[in-house]
Design a protein around this motif. Structure first.
Motif, PDB file in Angstrom:
ATOM      1  N   GLY A 169       0.811  -1.217   0.000  1.00 27.84           N
ATOM      2  CA  GLY A 169       0.000   0.000   0.000  1.00 27.84           C
ATOM      3  C   GLY A 169       0.842   1.264   0.000  1.00 27.84           C
ATOM      4  O   GLY A 169       0.510   2.245  -0.672  1.00 27.84           O
TER       5      GLY A 169
ATOM      6  N   VAL B 158       2.313   1.943  -3.407  1.00 26.01           N
ATOM      7  CA  VAL B 158       1.314   2.444  -4.349  1.00 26.01           C
ATOM      8  C   VAL B 158       0.995   3.898  -4.046  1.00 26.01           C
ATOM      9  O   VAL B 158       0.854   4.719  -4.967  1.00 26.01           O
ATOM     10  CB  VAL B 158       0.048   1.567  -4.291  1.00 26.01           C
ATOM     11  CG1 VAL B 158      -1.059   2.166  -5.128  1.00 26.01           C
ATOM     12  CG2 VAL B 158       0.364   0.166  -4.773  1.00 26.01           C
ATOM     13  N   PHE B 159       0.914   4.214  -2.765  1.00 21.68           N
ATOM     14  CA  PHE B 159       0.594   5.602  -2.407  1.00 21.68           C
ATOM     15  C   PHE B 159       1.671   6.546  -2.946  1.00 21.68           C
ATOM     16  O   PHE B 159       1.370   7.600  -3.513  1.00 21.68           O
ATOM     17  CB  PHE B 159       0.466   5.736  -0.890  1.00 21.68           C
ATOM     18  CG  PHE B 159       0.079   7.118  -0.457  1.00 21.68           C
ATOM     19  CD1 PHE B 159      -1.234   7.544  -0.564  1.00 21.68           C
ATOM     20  CD2 PHE B 159       1.024   8.009   0.035  1.00 21.68           C
ATOM     21  CE1 PHE B 159      -1.597   8.819  -0.186  1.00 21.68           C
ATOM     22  CE2 PHE B 159       0.670   9.283   0.420  1.00 21.68           C
ATOM     23  CZ  PHE B 159      -0.646   9.696   0.312  1.00 21.68           C
TER      24      PHE B 159
ATOM     25  N   SER C  63      -0.312   4.018 -10.139  1.00 19.64           N
ATOM     26  CA  SER C  63      -0.695   3.206  -8.976  1.00 19.64           C
ATOM     27  C   SER C  63      -0.864   1.750  -9.381  1.00 19.64           C
ATOM     28  O   SER C  63      -0.395   0.845  -8.684  1.00 19.64           O
ATOM     29  CB  SER C  63      -2.007   3.700  -8.372  1.00 19.64           C
ATOM     30  OG  SER C  63      -1.983   5.073  -8.200  1.00 19.64           O
TER      31      SER C  63
ATOM     32  N   MET D 270      -8.099   7.134   3.451  1.00 22.54           N
ATOM     33  CA  MET D 270      -7.618   6.161   2.475  1.00 22.54           C
ATOM     34  C   MET D 270      -7.051   4.929   3.176  1.00 22.54           C
ATOM     35  O   MET D 270      -7.256   3.810   2.747  1.00 22.54           O
ATOM     36  CB  MET D 270      -6.549   6.821   1.607  1.00 22.54           C
ATOM     37  CG  MET D 270      -6.213   6.040   0.363  1.00 22.54           C
ATOM     38  SD  MET D 270      -4.856   6.806  -0.496  1.00 22.54           S
ATOM     39  CE  MET D 270      -5.677   8.052  -1.450  1.00 22.54           C
TER      40      MET D 270
ATOM     41  N   LYS E 241      -3.352  -8.251  -1.420  1.00 22.97           N
ATOM     42  CA  LYS E 241      -3.238  -6.808  -1.233  1.00 22.97           C
ATOM     43  C   LYS E 241      -3.222  -6.118  -2.604  1.00 22.97           C
ATOM     44  O   LYS E 241      -3.905  -5.125  -2.824  1.00 22.97           O
ATOM     45  CB  LYS E 241      -1.942  -6.504  -0.465  1.00 22.97           C
ATOM     46  CG  LYS E 241      -1.785  -5.066  -0.066  1.00 22.97           C
ATOM     47  CD  LYS E 241      -2.595  -4.763   1.168  1.00 22.97           C
ATOM     48  CE  LYS E 241      -2.626  -3.267   1.425  1.00 22.97           C
ATOM     49  NZ  LYS E 241      -3.527  -2.918   2.507  1.00 22.97           N
TER      50      LYS E 241
ATOM     51  N   ILE F 224      -5.856  -3.471  -4.047  1.00 25.59           N
ATOM     52  CA  ILE F 224      -5.485  -2.122  -4.483  1.00 25.59           C
ATOM     53  C   ILE F 224      -5.904  -1.912  -5.939  1.00 25.59           C
ATOM     54  O   ILE F 224      -6.434  -0.862  -6.299  1.00 25.59           O
ATOM     55  CB  ILE F 224      -3.967  -1.904  -4.316  1.00 25.59           C
ATOM     56  CG1 ILE F 224      -3.621  -1.857  -2.831  1.00 25.59           C
ATOM     57  CG2 ILE F 224      -3.528  -0.613  -5.002  1.00 25.59           C
ATOM     58  CD1 ILE F 224      -2.141  -1.823  -2.547  1.00 25.59           C
TER      59      ILE F 224
ATOM     60  N   VAL G  96      -8.184   1.059  -7.328  1.00 31.81           N
ATOM     61  CA  VAL G  96      -7.874   2.078  -8.340  1.00 31.81           C
ATOM     62  C   VAL G  96      -8.695   1.876  -9.610  1.00 31.81           C
ATOM     63  O   VAL G  96      -8.957   2.826 -10.338  1.00 31.81           O
ATOM     64  CB  VAL G  96      -6.367   2.155  -8.686  1.00 31.81           C
ATOM     65  CG1 VAL G  96      -5.551   2.544  -7.484  1.00 31.81           C
ATOM     66  CG2 VAL G  96      -5.862   0.892  -9.317  1.00 31.81           C
TER      67      VAL G  96
END
Lengths: 210, 430, 468
Positions: free
Chosen positions: A87, A90-91, A140, B320, C227, C231, C235
C-alpha cells in the motif's frame, strides 16, 4: 540479561533477512543433486493447515510457508506475518503520478508550447484534471502489480517445493507446509518429527534434482 | 439510560426525546423571531437547516432500501437506526410549511424569486419575464404544493411500510415477510430516485430560477449518503459510549462506515466536478452564473475551495488508509467534520440568493441570445445566529421524533436471520 | 448463522456453486476445457470460428479500402462529421465496462457471486476495448501518425493539446486497457499455475510455467497478492467511472444542443455498465451450455445480472427523462428543439428503438420468472445491446445533422463500408473470445474455491461438501 538475548535475537533475525534476500535473488547456495533442501508435509483442510502454521511459527521457524490453492482468511495472523507494505509503494507512486501528470501538462501547454485555444487559459487546471487522474491511476496500478511481483520475488521458476511431485496438488485441492533447509533451526530429522507431530501427512524430503 | 443486552432495548431514556422537543421548540421560536427581523437571511438559514436534516433522512431511506435490495448482512445491526430515522417524514412535512408559506404568499424576497405575483413580474426586464412565464406551469404555488404533498406522501408511505414490516419481523420472522421487504424496496427505490431528484430541483435549484443542471438531483443524493453515513458514525459512537451495542459494534463495522463515507465523498466529488467541468468548459453565461456568484464575489471563493478540500481532499487522504477507518475516535472526528462540511455545502447552495441590492449583468449566449439578465450579487458568506437556531430547532424536532421511536422498539431487528452474521462480521479485504 | 442455517439452504442467499463439487472437481471442470486435444472443441466453437475469422479478414479489407480511398468512403457529411465511427467506439468502450465493474466494484462491495463470471467479463472487456480502439485509430486523418497523440518530445517542438477531451480519451482508454490487462493477468496467475501443474506435455508445461511465473501458492505470496488485487480493485473503480465520464466529455464539453448537459458523465457510466452486463449475459448463457458450466455460472448469477440490467436500465431511463425535463425547464429553444426532433423528427425511429430496448425491455425483470428464464434473459440482453448502440447513434447523429441552420440539415445514412466495418469488428471480438475460451481458464478457479464454504477455516468439517 534479557537485553543480551534480545540483541542476539535481533542479530539472528537480521541474518535471516539477509539470507532470505540472497536466497530469493538466486545468490544462495547452489542446490547439489541429492541434497535435502527442505521438508514438505500435506494437511487435510484449510483449518488443519492453519493450526499447523501456528505451531510451526511457535517452533521458531522462519523459512516456512503454507501452500494452498486459494488464499485462506486468517492465515496471515496464524503465520504471524507483518501486513503487506504494498500500500505504501502504491501511495508514493500515485502521488508521483499525480504531481508528474499535472507538471507534464503545465510544461507542455503552458510553458514549452504555448497554444491559445478555445479561449481557455494556458494553464487550465480543470481541463488538466482528467489526464492527471489517469496518470495517477496508471502509476498506482503498475506499482501495485510490479510491486507485488517484487515482494513475491516473481518470476522465480525454481524453488525447493517444485522438487516434489505431490506438490502439484497445491494448485488443485491440497494443502502443504514447507520448511526450507536454509532455516537456522532446520534439522532434517527434527523438522520431520515436528511436521509429523502436528498432523502432517505424506511427509517427504525435498531432494534437489539435476 | 439502561441497556438491555438480551432484548436489545434501551430503557429509561424516553425523557431525552422530550428534551429534544423542548430545545427544538425554543430553537424554532428564536428562528421565528429572526424571520420577523430579517426574513431573507432567516428563511435561507431555515431552508439550509431543513435540507441538512432532510438529507440525513434521504440517506436513511436509501440505506434501508439498498440494505434490502442487495440482501446485505453486515448492516443488519444498523438497519433499525435507519428505519427509525425515516419515521421523521410526516413531521418534516409540517416543518416545511413555512417554506411553502413563502411561496403561497407570493413572497419573492424570502426565498424563491419565481414566487412573485403576476403584477410584480411585469416590472422585471423582458428576458426574466419571458423565462418566468415559460416556466410558470411548473413554478407556481399550486403545483409546488401538490408536488410537496406528493413527495412527502411517497416518503411517508414508504417509511410506514418498511417500518411496519420490519416490526412484524421482530415478532416473528418468516421468509414471506422478509421477501416482501425486498419486493417493496425495488419500486421503492424508483420512487425514491424520482422524488429526491425533483424535490432537490424544487427546493434548491429553483432558488435561481434562471439556472439549470441535469445532474443536480444526483448531487444532492451524493451529499445525502455522506450525511447519513457520518450521522450514523457519530450516533453509534455516542451509543457505544453509553454502553449500548458496546460488544456488538466493533472496529469492523466502523471500517465499513469509513469505506462508505470515503466512497461517497469521492462520488460526491465526481458529480460536483463533472458539473463544474462541463459548465466551465462550455462557458455559457447562463450556466456559469452559478459558479460566478460562488467564486467572484466577497469571500465565496474561499468557501468554494473549502468544499474542495473539506469534502474531497481531507477525507480522501485521511480515510484512504485502513488505520483511519478502524480508529473509532478518529473516524468519529472525521464524521463530525464531514457533517459540518455537508452543512457548508448546503449553505453554499442556498445562500448566494441572499442579495445585497446590487446586481450583476449576465449576458446570455444561448437562451435568448444576447439578452442580459440582472442577477442579484450575493451577500458575503457569513454565519448568522439564525443558522444555529434553525439547525437546533429543526434538529430538536427531528431528533426528538427519532429518539422517541428509537427507544420504543428493540434497536436492532432482533429476528433478522443475518443478525448474528452482522455482529460477528469481519472485513476480508481492504 | 444460527444452527438452522447450516442445514437449510437460505432462499435469499443460495449457494454460488451448485452440484456439491469438491475443490478437485472444480479444477477438473474448468481445466479440462483448456486441456482438450486440438479438434475436440465443442461443435459451436467450430461453427463460430469461421465467423470470427471472416470478420478479422473483412476488417482488413474494409480498413484497407478506407486507407486507400479516405474517409469519403464513410457516410460522413458536413454536419455529421462524426458518424458511425464514434458511435461504434462508444458502443464498444461501453461494453468494455462490465469486466472491470465486476472485478473491481463488486469485489469492493463483497458481492461473491462475481467470481463465477469475472474472468469471462474481464476478457470481454479487453477484447471490447481492442474493438473500440479500431475506430478512432483509423479516423485520425493521417493514420500513420498516431503517436502524435502522445506527449513525445519531437524535433518540431510540438506538444498535444491537453485541453482537448479527445486527448483525455487517449489517456483514459489506454490507461483503462493497461489496467484491465494487468487486472486480468493478476487474476490469472494462480489459475495458470493450476494448468501448469496439470500439464502433460513439455510445450504446455513450459508455456504455462512461464506465464504463471513460478507461482507457489504459499501464503507469503497470497498475502501480497491479495493486497495487490485489492489495491487494483480500489484504483480500477474510479478508473472505470472516469473512462466513460471522459467519453461523455467528448460530447458534453461542446455546446452542441443535446450534448451539453451536466448529467452526461453518470448517465454514460450507467449506460456503459448496462451494455456491458447485457454483453456478459449474451456471452455467458451460450457458454455455460457449451462447456457445461451450469454449476458454476448458476441461475443465481444470471438472476443477479438481470437485476443489474433492470437497475442500470432504469438509470439510463432516468437520464433520458432528466434531459427532457431540463431541456424544457431551461428555456433554451435549441435544446427543446433537438429533443422534440429526436422524438418526432426523421430519426424518431431510432429514438423509439432506443427507448423500447433500453427502458422498456428490461422492465420484464421485475418478475422473478423472467429473471430465471434463460430465453428471456438472452433475448433482453440482445435488445439491450441493440438499444445501447442506438443510444449512441441518437446522441451523435441527431445533434450533429440538425444544427442551428436548417438550410444545412441533411439526413445521415451510413455507407456499406461503415456497416461492414462495424459488423467485422464483431468478428474480431468473437475471434478473440474463442481463443480465450480455448487457451485460458474461463472461470477464476482459485476465486471460486475461495468462496466455497469448505474454504473457510472455521467450516465444520463434519458437514462435508453437501453443506452450503
Amino acid at each position: 540479561m534479557s537485553s543480551i538475548n534480545d540483541t542476539v535475537e535481533e542479530i539472528n533475525s537480521k541474518i535471516d533477512d539477509v539470507k532470505f534476500d540472497l536466497e530469493v535473488m538466486g545468490v544462495g547456495p547452489e542446490d547439489q543433486p541429492g541434497q535435502v533442501v527442505g521438508v514438505l508435509a500435506e494437511f487435510e483442510s484449510p483449518a488443519a493447515l492453519m493450526k499447523a502454521a501456528a505451531k510451526v511459527r511457535d517452533g521458531g521457524y522462519k523459512f516456512y510457508d503454507c501452500h494452498s490453492p486459494f488464499p485462506i482468511h486468517g492465515m496471515d495472523q496464524a503465520m504471524g506475518l507483518k501486513p503487506s507494505v504494498l500500500g505504501i509503494f502504491v501511495f508514493i507512486a500515485g502521488t508521483i503520478g499525480c504531481i508528474g501528470g499535472m507538471a507534464l501538462q503545465w510544461w507542455a501547454n503552458a510553458y514549452q508550447y504555448k497554444m491559445m485555444i478555445s479561449g481557455k487559459p494556458l494553464f487550465s487546471f480543470p481541463a488538466f484534471v482528467p489526464v492527471t487522474f489517469e496518470i495517477t491511476i496508471l502509476f498506482s496500478a503498475l506499482t501495485a502489480v510490479f510491486g507485488m511481483f517484487h515482494l513475491n520475488r516473481l518470476p522465480r521458476l525454481h524453488h525447493p517445493v517444485f522438487y516434489s511431485e505431490n506438490f502439484k496438488g497445491a494448485s488443485d485441492d491440497k494443502f502443504f507446509v514447507s520448511i526450507e533447509a536454509i532455516d537456522n533451526l532446520f534439522d532434517a530429522n527434527r523438522t520431520w518429527e515436528l511436521l509429523e507431530r502436528i498432523g502432517g501427512k505424506n511427509i517427504e524430503f525435498l531432494v534437489a534434482k539435476k | 439510560m439502561k441497556w438491555q443486552k438480551d432484548t436489545f432495548r434501551i430503557e429509561g431514556a424516553e425523557g431525552a426525546s422530550t428534551k429534544f422537543y423542548i430545545v427544538g421548540a425554543i430553537g424554532l421560536f428564536l428562528t421565528a423571531l429572526g424571520i420577523n427581523a430579517n426574513q431573507e437571511v432567516a428563511m435561507h438559514s431555515y431552508l439550509t437547516s431543513f435540507m441538512f436534516w432532510m438529507t440525513i433522512a434521504f440517506g436513511a431511506l436509501f440505506f434501508t432500501l439498498v440494505h434490502h435490495l442487495v440482501n446485505a448482512k453486515w448492516s443488519v445491526l444498523f438497519r433499525r437506526i435507519a428505519e427509525q430515522l425515516i419515521s421523521v417524514f410526516p413531521i418534516m412535512a409540517i416543518l416545511f410549511l413555512p417554506i411553502l408559506y413563502t411561496v403561497l404568499s407570493n413572497n419573492d424576497v424570502a426565498l424563491y424569486e419565481w414566487a412573485m405575483t403576476e403584477e410584480k413580474m411585469e416590472t422585471l426586464d423582458l428576458t426574466k419575464q419571458h423565462l418566468l412565464h415559460a416556466k410558470h406551469i411548473y413554478l407556481n404555488g399550486l403545483f409546488f404544493s401538490v408536488r410537496f404533498l406528493l413527495y412527502f406522501f411517497v416518503w411517508s408511505v414508504l417509511a410506514y411500510l418498511l417500518r411496519k414490516k420490519s416490526f412484524q419481523q421482530d415478532e416473528k420472522h418468516t421468509n414471506e415477510l422478509f421477501g416482501s421487504l425486498k419486493n417493496l424496496s425495488g419500486p421503492g427505490m424508483v420512487l425514491f430516485a424520482l422524488t429526491v431528484t425533483f424535490a432537490s430541483f424544487d427546493w434548491l435549484m429553483t432558488l435561481n430560477p434562471y439556472w439549470f443542471s441535469t445532474i443536480f438531483g444526483v448531487y444532492i443524493f451524493a451529499g445525502s449518503v455522506v450525511a447519513l453515513m457520518t450521522f450514523l458514525t457519530v450516533l453509534v459512537t455516542i451509543l457505544k459510549n453509553n454502553d449500548v451495542l458496546k460488544d456488538e459494534v466493533t472496529a469492523e463495522h466502523y471500517h465499513d462506515f469509513g469505506k462508505l463515507t470515503f466512497a461517497f465523498c469521492v462520488f460526491w466529488t465526481f458529480i460536483a466536478f463533472s458539473q463544474f467541468l462541463l459548465i466551465w468548459y462550455g462557458n455559457l453565461a447562463e450556466e456559469t452564473i452559478f459558479y460566478k456568484v460562488r467564486w467572484d464575489y466577497h469571500n465565496w471563493k474561499g468557501i468554494s475551495l473549502l468544499l474542495v478540500f473539506g469534502h474531497f481532499l481531507v477525507p480522501l487522504i485521511l480515510l484512504m488508509s485502513r488505520l483511519g477507518k478502524r480508529n473509532v475516535k478518529f473516524l468519529t472526528c472525521m464524521a463530525v467534520w464531514l457533517l459540518f462540511i455537508h452543512y457548508v455545502d448546503l449553505k453554499w447552495l442556498v445562500f448566494p440568493t441572499v442579495s445585497t441590492g446590487e446586481a450583476i449583468a449576465n449576458t446570455h449566449q444561448f437562451i435568448l441570445k444576447g439578452e442580459t439578465v440582472m442577477i442579484d450579487m450575493p451577500a458575503p458568506f457569513a454565519f448568522h445566529w439564525t443558522d444555529l437556531t434553525s439547525l437546533v430547532g429543526i434538529g430538536g424536532i427531528f431528533l426528538g421524533t427519532f429518539w422517541k421511536n428509537f427507544v420504543s422498539q428493540p434497536i436492532v431487528p432482533v429476528n433478522d436471520p443475518y443478525l448474528e452474521k452482522s455482529i460477528h462480521f469481519h472485513n476480508i479485504n481492504l | 448463522m444460527s444452527a438452522k442455517a447450516n442445514h437449510e439452504i437460505d432462499p435469499f442467499d443460495p449457494p454460488l456453486v451448485e452440484g456439491g463439487h469438491s475443490f478437485g472437481e472444480i479444477t477438473e471442470k474448468v481445466c479440462s476445457v483448456v486441456e482438450k486435444k486440438p479438434g475436440k472443441e465443442p461443435i459451436y466453437w467450430w461453427l463460430l470460428l469461421p465467423i470470427g475469422f471472416t470478420g478479422v479478414g473483412a476488417l482488413h479489407i474494409f480498413l484497407g479500402w478506407l486507407f486507400w480511398e479516405g474517409t469519403g468512403t464513410w457516410g460522413l457529411q458536413n454536419q455529421a462529421y462524426w458518424g458511425w465511427a464514434i458511435v461504434n467506439f462508444v458502443f464498444w468502450v461501453g461494453i468494455g465496462h462490465a469486466g472491470t465493474l465486476i472485478s473491481a466494484i463488486l469485489y469492493l462491495f463483497r458481492q461473491n457471486w462475481r467470481t463465477g463470471i469475472n474472468r469471462f467479463a474481464e476478457a470481454m472487456t479487453i477484447f471490447a476495448v481492442c474493438c473500440a480502439a479500431i475506430f478512432p485509430g483509423v479516423h485520425i486523418g493521417r493514420p500513420w501518425l498516431p503517436y502524435w497523440l502522445l506527449p513525445l518530445p519531437n524535433q518540431m517542438g510540438m506538444w498535444p493539446n491537453f485541453r482537448s477531451p479527445l486527448l483525455w480519451d487517449v489517456f483514459a482508454v489506454s490507461t483503462y486497457f493497461t489496467v484491465s490487462c494487468l487486472f486480468w493477468y493478476v487474476g490469472l496467475i494462480p489459475d495458470l499455475a493450476t494448468v501448469r501443474d496439470r500439464a502433460k506435455n513439455k510445450i504446455r508445461r513450459y508455456a504455462y510455467t512461464a506465464l504463471s511465473m513460478g507461482w507457489r501458492g504459499g501464503n507469503r505470496q497470497w498475502q501480497h497478492y491479495e493486497k495487490a488485487y485489492c489495491i487494483l480493485a480500489g484504483v480500477a473503480t474510479p478508473l472505470v467511472l472516469s473512462v466513460h465520464t471522459i467519453v461523455s466529455f467528448d460530447f458534453a464539453v461542446s455546446i452542441v444542443p443535446g450534448w451539453h448537459t451536466t448529467i452526461f458523465p453518470p448517465y454514460f457510466v450507467a449506460g456503459a455498465v448496462f451494455s456491458g452486463f447485457a454483453m456478459v449475459l449474451t456471452l455467458s448463457i451460450p457458454a455455460r451450455h457449451m462447456y457445461h458450466m451450469q454449476d458454476l455460472i448458476t441461475m443465481r448469477h444470471l438472476e443477479n445480472m438481470a437485476k443489474i440490467l433492470l437497475l442500470t436500465g432504469m438509470l439510463v431511463g432516468y437520464a433520458y427523462g432528466c434531459e427532457f425535463f431540463i431541456a424544457w425547464y431551461s428555456g433554451v429553444l435549441y435544446e427543446q428543439a433537438i429533443f422534440i426532433l429526436r422524438a418526432s423528427g426523421p430519426y424518431a425511429w431510432a429514438y423509439w428503438t432506443m427507448v423500447a430496448c433500453n427502458v422498456l425491455s428490461p422492465q420484464i425483470f421485475w418478475f422473478k420468472k423472467a429473471r430465471r428464464n434463460e430465453f428471456v434473459l438472452f433475448t433482453v440482453s440482445i435488445f439491450v445491446n441493440i438499444g445501447m448502440w442506438f443510444e449512441r447513434f441518437v446522441i451523435t447523429i441527431t445533434s450533429l445533422s440538425n444544427d442551428y441552420m436548417p438550410s444545412s440539415w441533411e439526413y445521415y445514412s451510413p455507407t456499406l463500408i461503415d456497416i461492414g466495418t462495424f459488423i467485422a469488428s464483431f468478428g474480431v471480438f468473437i475471434f478473440l473470445f474463442l481463443l480465450f475460451l480455448r487457451f485460458l481458464p474461463m472461470i477464476a478457479i482459485a476465486e471460486v474455491k475461495a468462496i466455497m464454504p469448505e474454504a473457510d477455516p472455521h467450516h465444520h468439517a463434519g458437514h462435508g461438501k453437501d453443506d452450503h
